[in-house]
Scaffold this motif. Structure first.
Motif, PDB file in Angstrom:
ATOM      1  N   UNK A  93      15.482  93.121 -89.281  1.00 18.69           N
ATOM      2  CA  UNK A  93      15.638  91.667 -89.352  1.00 18.69           C
ATOM      3  C   UNK A  93      14.454  91.091 -90.111  1.00 18.69           C
ATOM      4  N   UNK A  94      14.742  90.297 -91.128  1.00 16.37           N
ATOM      5  CA  UNK A  94      13.717  89.523 -91.818  1.00 16.37           C
ATOM      6  C   UNK A  94      13.809  88.103 -91.264  1.00 16.37           C
ATOM      7  N   UNK A 130      18.959  88.610 -92.487  1.00 17.34           N
ATOM      8  CA  UNK A 130      17.946  87.552 -92.555  1.00 17.34           C
ATOM      9  C   UNK A 130      18.279  86.525 -91.473  1.00 17.34           C
ATOM     10  N   UNK A 131      17.306  86.211 -90.644  1.00 16.73           N
ATOM     11  CA  UNK A 131      17.500  85.251 -89.557  1.00 16.73           C
ATOM     12  C   UNK A 131      16.553  84.075 -89.771  1.00 16.73           C
ATOM     13  N   UNK A 190      17.596  80.945 -98.811  1.00 18.32           N
ATOM     14  CA  UNK A 190      16.995  82.151 -98.241  1.00 18.32           C
ATOM     15  C   UNK A 190      17.560  83.403 -98.887  1.00 18.32           C
ATOM     16  N   UNK A 191      18.878  83.446 -99.107  1.00 19.06           N
ATOM     17  CA  UNK A 191      19.501  84.618 -99.724  1.00 19.06           C
ATOM     18  C   UNK A 191      19.006  84.822-101.149  1.00 19.06           C
ATOM     19  N   UNK A 201      15.851  90.564-102.939  1.00 12.88           N
ATOM     20  CA  UNK A 201      15.362  91.944-103.020  1.00 12.88           C
ATOM     21  C   UNK A 201      15.410  92.651-101.672  1.00 12.88           C
ATOM     22  N   UNK A 202      15.486  91.887-100.586  1.00 12.56           N
ATOM     23  CA  UNK A 202      15.529  92.499 -99.248  1.00 12.56           C
ATOM     24  C   UNK A 202      16.833  93.255 -99.029  1.00 12.56           C
TER      25      UNK A 202
END
Length: 425
Positions: free
Chosen positions: A54-55, A9-10, A93-94, A99-100
């Motif tokens: 990358x999300x 995740x960015x 964000x985490x 679920x990502x």
């Protein structure tokens, strides 16, 4: 590498204190940093670490980010952009996107190539991080070369033989460093460091002109703004001979209304003008050639077409001498306001990239140097006015030129033009 390490995740930054000028009219993630947008460097670093997906969480300028990602890039990544109402913290964000199944949550405050080097924590980090990241980022960019230890140049960068470059140093793509200039710092894409200028522990932002014999020390030069990275102070310089933006406004020659106006004036005035010229005696017209304008093609300036033929009335000594040039406006070859015509020989004699900017504006009936009181033979002041007009002409400046020239045209005490310069047939 395990599957869980392939997802990241960015978080793209919304804004950062002190970096408003760096971002300009766009997202901070796309600000130019050592030759490429910061986000480009980050995604390249992730790809080299083996990341596959990358999300990207974006709270500002999401459409601009998406357009950038749709372009042609070398990293082999699957990037999905998710719009957030506000910039989330890594923990938020985490949790929100658990679920990502991401292995890491990163922000653009640091680049993956050097996770311990802050980039977006302030002006000082924005500048000083370049020294540590330059040897990590430059080798991966196309066309870069290390010309001496710690000194890197980008694609089509031009450095005068008498210029002195000291590490750490970056001269970005299509940037130019003039004769006897000294650079110990970073010059971004498309910028010009003119002759005898000094860049000391500083960064010249993209599309910025640093004037001749100007000292830039512990600062960032962004267009006409000077940002001291030690103190955070911001100064707007109004003296364009020291610092100026080089963003090129598209120089349209003559619009359709402008052409129609020129044609109507020709039709209404030709009997009186020609009668007066004949009464004064001597040759009626003299043919001359104007060097073609230059335009940005790729990363270099190229002449557009062949020299343009035009005529002048030899017996007139004021602006009325240019009456035949109205026809060049009708044909779209000249503009109402622009720079004076130069012969191909005069154009070839222009020295340095700043002087050659004269040719990046159209030839005009009414011109910037003459509106400022500079006439042929063209001195350094006239060349400076012409170069700055080419890069910074706006509607207000054009109106000023037009108003001044009309006053000069119809004033009884209008200063005479200098004698006609020799021009080849």
């Amino acid at each position: 590498m395990s599957g869980s390490l392939e997802k990241v995740i960015l978080i793209c930054p919304d804004s950062r204190p002190g970096l408003e000028r760096v971002a300009g009219d766009g997202p901070l993630a796309l600000a130019l940093y050592l030759g490429k947008p910061l986000l480009d460097h980050a995604l390249d670093g992730l790809a080299r670490r083996g990341v596959k997906e990358v999300l990207m969480l974006v709270s500002a300028w999401p459409e601009e980010i998406r357009r950038f990602l749709q372009g042609s890039h070398t990293w082999r990544l699957s990037v999905r952009v998710v719009t957030e109402s506000v910039e989330p913290s890594p923990g938020t964000a985490a949790e929100k996107h658990a679920a990502y199944g991401a292995h890491e949550v990163l922000t653009l405050d640091f680049l993956p190539q050097a996770p311990g080097v802050p980039v977006l924590t302030g002006l000082e980090a924005w500048h000083r991080s370049r020294a540590e990241l330059l040897p990590l980022l430059a080798p991966s960019m196309i066309g870069t070369q290390e010309i001496s230890p710690g000194v890197w140049t980008g694609l089509r960068a031009q450095v005068a033989p008498t210029a002195v470059l000291a590490a750490p140093c970056w001269i970005g793509p299509a940037a130019r460093v003039g004769r006897r200039a000294r650079v110990q710092g970073f010059v971004e894409e498309g910028s010009i460091v003119d002759h005898d200028a000094v860049v000391e522990d500083s960064t010249v932002g993209p599309g910025t002109w640093l004037g001749a014999m100007t000292l830039l020390k512990t600062s960032l030069a962004m267009g006409s703004h000077l940002l001291n990275w030690r103190t955070g102070s911001v100064t707007h310089l109004t003296d364009a001979f020291l610092l100026a933006p080089l963003a090129r406004s598209p120089a349209s020659f003559s619009s359709m209304p402008g052409r129609v106006a020129a044609l109507l004036i020709l039709l209404c005035t030709w009997p009186a003008v020609l009668l007066l010229a004949v009464m004064r005696g001597g040759p009626l017209f003299r043919r001359a050639l104007a060097a073609p304008a230059r335009r940005l093609v790729g990363n270099s300036m190229a002449p557009q077409g062949n020299p343009v033929s035009y005529r002048e009335i030899t017996s007139f000594t004021t602006l009325w001498r240019r009456w035949p040039m109205l026809w060049n406006i009708v044909t779209g070859e000249f503009a109402w306001t622009g720079n004076p015509p130069l012969t191909p020989e005069e154009a070839a004699a222009l020295e340095g990239e700043f002087e050659r900017r004269w040719l990046e504006a159209p030839t005009g009936l009414f011109t910037a140097p003459e509106a400022e009181g500079s006439f042929w033979p063209w001195d350094d002041t006239a060349k400076a006015h012409a170069a700055l007009f080419a890069g910074r002409a706006d509607a207000a400046w054009r109106r000023m030129i037009l108003a001044h020239s009309l006053r000069m045209l119809f004033s009884s005490d209008s200063p005479p033009f200098h004698p006609l310069p020799p021009r080849p047939e």
